[in-house]
Every structure is written in structure tokens, then in C-alpha cells.
Design an enzyme around this catalytic site. Structure first.
Site, PDB file in Angstrom:
ATOM      1  N   CYS A 163      -3.968  -2.707   2.147  1.00  0.00           N
ATOM      2  CA  CYS A 163      -5.539  -2.424   2.015  1.00  0.00           C
ATOM      3  C   CYS A 163      -6.134  -3.433   3.292  1.00  0.00           C
ATOM      4  O   CYS A 163      -6.716  -2.640   4.254  1.00  0.00           O
ATOM      5  CB  CYS A 163      -6.118  -3.303   0.797  1.00  0.00           C
ATOM      6  SG  CYS A 163      -5.483  -2.819  -0.480  1.00  0.00           S
ATOM      7  N   ARG A 166       6.402  -8.282  -2.761  1.00  0.00           N
ATOM      8  CA  ARG A 166       5.718  -9.397  -3.432  1.00  0.00           C
ATOM      9  C   ARG A 166       6.936 -10.205  -4.155  1.00  0.00           C
ATOM     10  O   ARG A 166       7.701  -9.577  -4.731  1.00  0.00           O
ATOM     11  CB  ARG A 166       4.980  -8.679  -4.736  1.00  0.00           C
ATOM     12  CG  ARG A 166       3.455  -7.637  -4.099  1.00  0.00           C
ATOM     13  CD  ARG A 166       2.870  -6.964  -5.127  1.00  0.00           C
ATOM     14  NE  ARG A 166       1.887  -6.191  -4.413  1.00  0.00           N
ATOM     15  CZ  ARG A 166       0.940  -5.617  -5.158  1.00  0.00           C
ATOM     16  NH1 ARG A 166       1.016  -5.436  -6.539  1.00  0.00           N
ATOM     17  NH2 ARG A 166       0.093  -4.594  -4.433  1.00  0.00           N
ATOM     18  N   GLN A 178       4.625   2.050  -2.015  1.00  0.00           N
ATOM     19  CA  GLN A 178       3.439   2.483  -2.778  1.00  0.00           C
ATOM     20  C   GLN A 178       2.720   3.875  -2.102  1.00  0.00           C
ATOM     21  O   GLN A 178       2.797   3.877  -0.745  1.00  0.00           O
ATOM     22  CB  GLN A 178       2.472   1.556  -2.619  1.00  0.00           C
ATOM     23  CG  GLN A 178       1.510   1.198  -3.840  1.00  0.00           C
ATOM     24  CD  GLN A 178       0.580   0.045  -4.111  1.00  0.00           C
ATOM     25  OE1 GLN A 178       0.071  -0.116  -2.888  1.00  0.00           O
ATOM     26  NE2 GLN A 178       0.541  -0.517  -4.926  1.00  0.00           N
ATOM     27  N   ASP A 200      -0.275   4.849  -1.319  1.00  0.00           N
ATOM     28  CA  ASP A 200      -1.365   4.144  -1.142  1.00  0.00           C
ATOM     29  C   ASP A 200      -2.535   4.914  -0.388  1.00  0.00           C
ATOM     30  O   ASP A 200      -1.957   5.661   0.415  1.00  0.00           O
ATOM     31  CB  ASP A 200      -1.085   2.820  -0.523  1.00  0.00           C
ATOM     32  CG  ASP A 200      -2.120   1.852  -1.048  1.00  0.00           C
ATOM     33  OD1 ASP A 200      -2.897   1.969  -1.841  1.00  0.00           O
ATOM     34  OD2 ASP A 200      -1.772   0.628  -0.583  1.00  0.00           O
ATOM     35  N   HIS A 211      -6.529   4.552   1.088  1.00  0.00           N
ATOM     36  CA  HIS A 211      -8.032   3.928   1.239  1.00  0.00           C
ATOM     37  C   HIS A 211      -8.813   5.069   1.774  1.00  0.00           C
ATOM     38  O   HIS A 211      -8.653   5.496   2.795  1.00  0.00           O
ATOM     39  CB  HIS A 211      -7.838   2.794   1.901  1.00  0.00           C
ATOM     40  CG  HIS A 211      -7.186   1.699   1.122  1.00  0.00           C
ATOM     41  ND1 HIS A 211      -5.609   1.443   1.451  1.00  0.00           N
ATOM     42  CD2 HIS A 211      -7.365   0.598   0.231  1.00  0.00           C
ATOM     43  CE1 HIS A 211      -5.222   0.692   0.812  1.00  0.00           C
ATOM     44  NE2 HIS A 211      -6.017   0.051   0.058  1.00  0.00           N
ATOM     45  N   LYS A 235     -12.460   0.129 -11.786  1.00  0.00           N
ATOM     46  CA  LYS A 235     -11.323   0.901 -11.611  1.00  0.00           C
ATOM     47  C   LYS A 235     -11.398   2.095 -12.801  1.00  0.00           C
ATOM     48  O   LYS A 235     -11.586   1.691 -13.926  1.00  0.00           O
ATOM     49  CB  LYS A 235      -9.984   0.336 -11.148  1.00  0.00           C
ATOM     50  CG  LYS A 235      -9.576  -0.664 -12.355  1.00  0.00           C
ATOM     51  CD  LYS A 235      -8.207  -1.103 -11.912  1.00  0.00           C
ATOM     52  CE  LYS A 235      -7.668  -2.008 -13.018  1.00  0.00           C
ATOM     53  NZ  LYS A 235      -6.244  -2.347 -12.802  1.00  0.00           N
ATOM     54  N   HIS A 291      -9.978   2.728  -3.255  1.00  0.00           N
ATOM     55  CA  HIS A 291      -8.513   2.217  -3.255  1.00  0.00           C
ATOM     56  C   HIS A 291      -7.671   3.367  -4.423  1.00  0.00           C
ATOM     57  O   HIS A 291      -8.237   3.245  -5.485  1.00  0.00           O
ATOM     58  CB  HIS A 291      -7.930   0.930  -3.859  1.00  0.00           C
ATOM     59  CG  HIS A 291      -8.588  -0.164  -2.784  1.00  0.00           C
ATOM     60  ND1 HIS A 291      -8.036  -0.895  -2.071  1.00  0.00           N
ATOM     61  CD2 HIS A 291     -10.004  -0.753  -2.951  1.00  0.00           C
ATOM     62  CE1 HIS A 291      -8.858  -2.012  -1.674  1.00  0.00           C
ATOM     63  NE2 HIS A 291      -9.958  -1.791  -2.272  1.00  0.00           N
TER      64      HIS A 291
END
Length: 647
Positions: free
Chosen positions: A337, A366, A384, A386, A388, A467, A513
Site C-alpha cells: 500500500c 512478514r 500477493q 495486490d 490499489h 471491507k 485495496h
RNA sequence: GCUGACGUAGCUCAAUUGGCAGAGCACCUGAUUUGUAAUCAGGCGGUUGCGAGUUCGAUUCUCGCCGUCAGCUCCA
């Protein structure tokens, strides 16, 4: 207690009974066989047992085995029966809590030496005895003082009792034979109702879920109303074991782990092929309207201070020593992000560009606690899918519709179905209440506009916004939380993101997201188990295996393999000095979708004897060109295995 | 991180109270040239996760570390 209560039965008939009447007496008056068949009752939809005095009137429904509310009552009683058995065999065991859970029940005990599998067997045998004794569950309502006396030997119960201090909650105990528990109920009438159950495992669990408190020994068990339901559940457990992605991953040579890199996957050639196929499919779906970007993996902590992660999540970040300062001032990114915000804010944006969709497949790290790691499903390094999306508030509804269609379509390709969950503001969050009101309102409205059914998960939102989660069901009925659409009003403020509107003024965009697979690692684990390793042709690491019967046909088989590969098919030639039977068996074990056998007849006619995975002797002879057309067609359409995914 | 269990050949597993570490498959070599789920024979393969300790002697007993598993806690 005085006064009269009016009970309305399902057929509309009413009963007037004195306050404090036991439901058992009401049910008995309806019919003695109904009494036998009843697990509990529901008064105005509130479940209570037959031994608890009625304190209010209303609709009165008898809960039998046809009512889904019967099972939790039975399971909770099962927990008491388990404790009864444990106490008989291990009188020194102190008792914690024993609730019903989704798949069964558990009970927590405090003991000096942990339970062994042998103990479990003994407990289970003892439970059978307790059930056979048909001990009634006797409910008593007691004062705090009385309860303190009864549980003077159970420190955990005394601690629980302290919670009642100063409340007017009724304190009740339930007794079955020798065992007394502090419990609200409800329970079945006696221990004989527990017929179909099994003790499953034992494990440590913190008292009251608090890692600072002592660890208790938890026994997990399951119970069902009917024998076939228990058997089906146990079958699902063994089926899940058979499909375990860690076992299949080794067997199919897809990936490995090494203790020098705990929590990080080594993808073999075959596994990498699957990762690449998935990535290719996502790229294809996001060819139009998305901007694929790559951002750095390593950042100065200043970024995480702006994003708010440095304070809260530093523990879970991999910190990297800065040579200049000698401090751990850098960190591997645990999410994409903030880096996408930096990219966005690097230049001015017009409202005409919105929605602007940045998507990426970057690697994230992580630092999960060691005990949390598990195969591919919980790793420290992952990729991921991912995205945005920067957009105007007025575009939210359209975008959410577009995204849910996108995500559901993607799952559908794999034969996965999904349920939508709407998750609202959590306790720990950033942003003002007004912001949350706006975000939740907008997302809910957008969700309603899709017309799709959804359930509410209050308090389960991200810390920066509400979400929509996609809860996916696989081929053996297990649930996985995969995709997510998160609405974020907070980070645009925090990172001071703007766009220039039609009015030539700066405005604040909203961020969505979005992830579809969650991570490739976890998604592939789910796919392995979903397909039991028998991937659809487009995903299979090896799509066709060519088997010449003898060396005489080797040259021809090589030409055929070349033709298949030229057509974009992942084909391999198996010319090992082994019998055909041996090589067929190996191909089946490796779950190769097609084996193409070439002998004298095929070489002369330029055909293939095609054997489809899992179909035994039903091979058919087809011209090479026809086979190529068929396989490339299946690849292009991403067809699901014809023999189905459930096997 | 916590509780418990586990770690033996590439894989799946053996090894009686502490006494020379084995099997099947895989792999290599040879024979065999195979028509739809394991051809035969021979061979290679081990610091028993790592490091200490006890012992004449440790895969076996003790301790520490690493990893894996079942849960707990955590999962931005």
C-alpha cells in the site's frame, strides 16, 4: 414467582402456565414421545433447556433433531460428559471452560501432566459408560456464596464466579452424576442423548485465551445427532488429510522448504509453472484498465512512520541494518500500500484518470511468529496479487460491482464458489467516526447495488476501513477467506493524496485495496487440496506425457512431442527403459492429464492412443492434429477437469 | 512466542531393557524392447537435524539450539 405465562405453540394453540413452570412439563403435556425426542425449547426464539423454569411467555417451539439449534445443545452437553469422564479417571484435574464450537466441542483442564493419546482413548471409553448410565442433567440456581463453596476446589471456576460479583445474573449449576459444573446451559435431558461422538485431539490452550496466563490442556471432540453425520464429518477429516498440500506438494514435486529459510517457499520447476500460469491468467484479466507496477522491496522506516506501521507492526517486520547509521532503519515491505501511495503522489492526477488502478505481484515479507508457520498457507515470504484503486466517491458503487464480478469470475474458473461478508469498523482503528460512517455507508450501498447476498461481520474491518471479504468453499466443503475489497478514506488523508477535479481544485480521492487470491502461495495450497493435485489441463505443470512403446518408435515420438510443444503444450517424452505399465503408473501417480501412447499402429497412421487421467482403460485413438486441437482448446478455455474436482 | 509431540538414506518407515543402523521405493549399471497402474539381477546411498553431557559404549538417557506438526496467541 407468581403470575401466568401465555405460550403460543407452532399450530397457533395457546397454553396458560404458571410462571416458573418447567418446559419439560409443558412438552410432556403435548406428548410423551415428543418429550423423548426434544433436546431443548425455544421461547420467542431464545433457546433454553427443559430444566430451566419459564420466566416469560411467547412463541413456544420444541427443538428436536430436525432443528439446527439442537446440535449445539448436544455438543455442549458432550463437553460436560467429557469432563465427567476425565474427572472419574483423573480426579485432580481442574476444570476450565467447555463450549460447543462450529465442528464439535472442547473442554479445558488444568493438570500437572498433559494428556496422552492413550488418555484420550480411556476418556472416550469412559464417556460411553457415562452416556449409558443415562445420568440426568440437574439444573440448580444458587447464590454466589453457595457457588463459591461448591467450586472451592476449582480455582478457574472461582475466577469465573468473581465476574458475577455485583451483577443480577442468575448463577446456575448443572450436575450429571458425580460432576458439577458452573454453567448457564442449555443442556439435553440426560447423558444418553450423546450417542455419536469422537475425541479428536489434545493441545495446549491459554486460560481465557490470554498468552500471559497459564496453559491448560484442551481436548477437542466432535458429536452429531446422527451416525451418518458423524461418519461424514470423520470422512471429511481423512479426505482433507489425503489432499494435504504438503504431502501432495512433495509427491507431485511442486515445492519444498528448507530450515535455512523457514517460512519461505522453494518452488520447483513444476511449482513455478503453476505460479506462472496463475500470474499469466491474472495479467490477462487485468490487461485493460489496470497499470501493473513494481515498487521497491526495502524502505526506510520513515515511510512506515507515516503509514502508522512502525509503531504497531514493527514486531512483524523484517528489519534491515543501515550501514551508515548502524541502526535497523530499513525494513522489507510487509505490504504494498504505502509504496503505491508514493507512486501516486509523485505526480499530479486529473479526475479524468480515475479510477486509477495500480496492480502488482511484488514479494512481501512478514515476520510471523515461528509457531504460526504452516506449509504454504502461512508463510513469511509471499506474493500477493495486490491492487490499489484511486477513485472519486461517486465511482465507488460501479467499481465495487466491477471488482466483485472480477473476483467471482476468477474463482469460478477453478470451480470455487464464494460468499460475501461485509466487515465493519474494528475496536482498534484510525480515522474519525465521521470517516467510518461515510466509508461504511458507501461500501454497504455499493454492496447492496451488486444484488449479491452477503452476511455481516461486525468489527472485523481493516484498521483503516471497512471491507468485503470473499469466503470461498472448496470441493470438500471447507471454507477459506481469500479475496478482499477494502474501502479506505484514511490513508488518502495520511499521505495527503489529491487529484484535480473538474473545478480545477484539489480533491481527496478514496482508495480501494483489492486482493483476489490473497497470496499465490496460499491460493496454490488451496488449489492443490481442492483438485487433490489433479489440476485442470491449463494449470497442470505437465500437460501431456508421450510414451513410445519401444525404442523403434522413439524418433516418431520425439517428432510428436516437438509438435505438441510447438503448439504451446507442456509435453514431456518418457523414453525410460521401463515397461509401458511402469510408465503409465508413474504418469497417473504424477496426475498428468493426458498420456499419449505410440506403438506401431500409431506411428504408421500418425495417431495417438490417448489415455485421459483417471479413466483407466478407456483410451481412444485420435490423429495427432486432432489431439493438439483438443488440448490447446482446453487450455485456452481453461476448462475444469472433465472427471470433476471432487474425485 | 507458549504447550505438547516429532526429526533415522532423496521419499515412506524399521531397529528387542543403551551393544556392528535396516527394508521398500527412488537413483546408478546390466539384461530385457515391452500395447495401458510397479520386468529381473546387481550396485550406490547414513557424522541417526545440530551442539554439549552421562556412559566402556548413545539412534536410544539428560540439557541447549534449529526445524516440522497439532493447537493457543497473532495474522496490518
Amino acid at each position: 414467582m407468581n403470575g401466568t405465562l401465555t405460550l403460543v405453540l407452532p399450530d397457533g394453540a395457546t397454553r396458560e402456565v404458571p410462571m416458573g413452570t418447567l418446559p419439560r412439563d409443558v412438552v410432556a403435556s403435548i406428548g410423551p414421545r415428543l418429550l423423548l425426542a426434544s433436546y431443548a425449547v425455544a421461547v420467542d426464539d431464545e433457546v433454553q433447556d427443559l430444566m430451566t423454569p419459564l420466566r416469560k411467555g411467547g412463541s413456544f417451539v420444541v427443538i428436536t433433531d430436525k432443528d439446527p439449534r439442537a446440535l449445539p445443545v448436544l455438543r455442549h452437553s458432550g463437553a460436560h460428559i467429557l469432563a465427567t469422564a476425565v474427572r472419574r479417571l483423573r480426579p485432580e484435574a481442574k476444570i476450565g471452560f467447555g463450549p460447543a464450537i462450529d465442528d464439535g466441542f472442547y473442554y479445558d483442564f488444568e493438570v500437572d501432566t498433559p494428556f496422552t493419546p492413550d488418555d484420550l482413548e480411556a476418556f472416550e471409553a469412559e464417556m460411553v459408560k457415562v452416556a449409558a448410565e443415562k445420568l440426568p442433567f440437574v439444573r440448580e440456581e444458587v447464590t454466589q456464596a453457595e457457588a463459591l463453596v461448591r467450586f472451592s476446589n476449582d480455582p478457574l471456576k472461582l475466577e469465573r464466579l468473581a465476574d458475577f460479583e455485583g451483577t443480577d445474573e442468575i448463577i446456575s449449576t448443572y450436575t450429571d452424576g458425580p460432576f458439577v459444573d458452573l454453567c448457564r446451559g442449555p443442556h439435553v435431558q440426560d447423558t444418553s442423548y450423546l450417542k455419536h461422538f469422537k475425541l479428536l485431539s489434545t493441545a495446549g490452550a491459554y486460560w481465557r485465551g490470554d498468552e500471559k496466563r497459564q496453559m491448560l490442556q484442551r481436548i477437542y471432540a466432535t458429536a452429531f445427532l446422527k451416525k451418518d453425520e458423524l461418519e461424514a464429518h470423520l470422512h471429511q477429516l481423512t479426505e482433507a488429510k489425503r489432499r494435504d498440500h504438503r504431502v501432495l506438494g512433495k509427491q507431485l514435486d511442486l515445492f519444498m522448504f528448507h530450515h535455512f529459510a523457514p517460512g519461505a517457499v522453494f518452488w520447483t520447476e513444476r511449482g513455478t509453472s503453476i505460479v506462472n500460469e496463475l500470474n499469466g491468467y491474472l495479467r490477462e484479466l487485468q490487461r485493460d484498465g489496470y497499470a501493473e507496477i513494481k515498487t521497491p522491496l526495502l524502505y526506510n522506516k520513515a515511510l512506515w512512520e507515516v503509514s502508522g506501521h512502525w509503531g504497531k507492526y514493527r514486531e512483524n517486520m523484517f528489519l534491515v541494518l543501515d550501514k551508515e547509521t548502524g541502526e535497523h532503519d530499513f525494513s522489507l515491505k510487509p505490504m504494498n500500500c504505502p509504496s503505491h501511495y508514493l507512486m501516486y503522489s509523485a505526480k499530479k492526477h486529473s479526475y479524468r484518470e480515475l479510477p486509477l488502478r495500480y496492480n502488482t505481484y511484488d514479494v512481501l515479507h512478514r515476520n510471523e511468529v515461528s509457531g504460526a508457520l504452516s506449509g504454504l498457507t502461512r508463510v513469511r515470504q509471499f506474493q500477493q496479487d495486490d491492487c490499489h484503486i484511486f477513485l472519486m466517491e461517486s465511482q465507488i458503487a460501479d467499481e465495487v460491482k466491477r471488482l466483485t464480478d472480477f473476483i467471482l469470475n476468477y474463482y469460478n474458473t477453478f470451480g470455487l464458489t464464494a460468499n460475501l461478508k461485509f466487515a465493519t469498523r474494528p475496536e482498534q482503528r484510525i480515522g474519525t467516526d465521521e470517516m467510518w460512517d461515510a466509508a461504511e455507508g458507501a461500501l454497504r450501498q455499493a454492496l447492496e447495488a451488486t444484488g449479491l447476498p452477503y452476511t455481516l461481520k461486525a468489527g472485523d474491518g481493516a484498521f483503516y476501513g471497512p471491507k468485503i471479504d470473499f469466503d470461498v468453499t472448496d470441493s470438500i466443503g471447507r471454507h477459506w477467506q481469500l479475496g478482499t475489497i477494502q474501502l479506505d478514506y484514511s490513508n488518502p488523508e495520511r499521505f495527503d493524496l489529491t487529484y484535480t477535479g473538474e473545478d480545477n481544485h484539489a480533491h481527496r480521492p478514496v482508495i480501494i485495496h483489492r486482493a483476489v487470491s490473497g497470496s499465490f502461495e496460499r491460493f496454490i495450497a488451496i488449489l492443490i487440496e481442492h483438485f487433490a493435485g489433479a489440476f485442470p489441463v491449463w494449470l497442470a505443470p505437465e500437460q501431456v506425457r508421450v510414451l513410445p512403446i519401444a525404442d523403434d518408435f522413439r524418433a516418431h515420438a520425439e517428432r510428436v512431442t516437438r509438435a505438441l510443444r510447438d503448439a504451446g503444450i507442456r509435453a514431456h517424452l518418457d523414453v525410460r527403459n521401463e515397461t509401458l505399465n511402469y510408465r503409465i503408473r508413474d504418469g497417473e501417480t504424477m496426475k498428468v492429464p493426458y498420456m499419449a501412447v505410440i506403438g506401431k499402429r500409431e506411428a504408421e497412421a500418425n495417431t495417438l492412443a490417448v489415455r485421459e487421467r483417471g479413466t483407466g482403460n478407456k483410451q481412444e485413438v485420435v490423429p495427432v492434429s486432432e489431439f493438439i486441437a483438443r488440448v490447446t482448446g482446453e487450455i485456452r478455455s481453461r476448462a475444469l477437469p472433465s472427471q470433476g474436482v471432487a474425485e
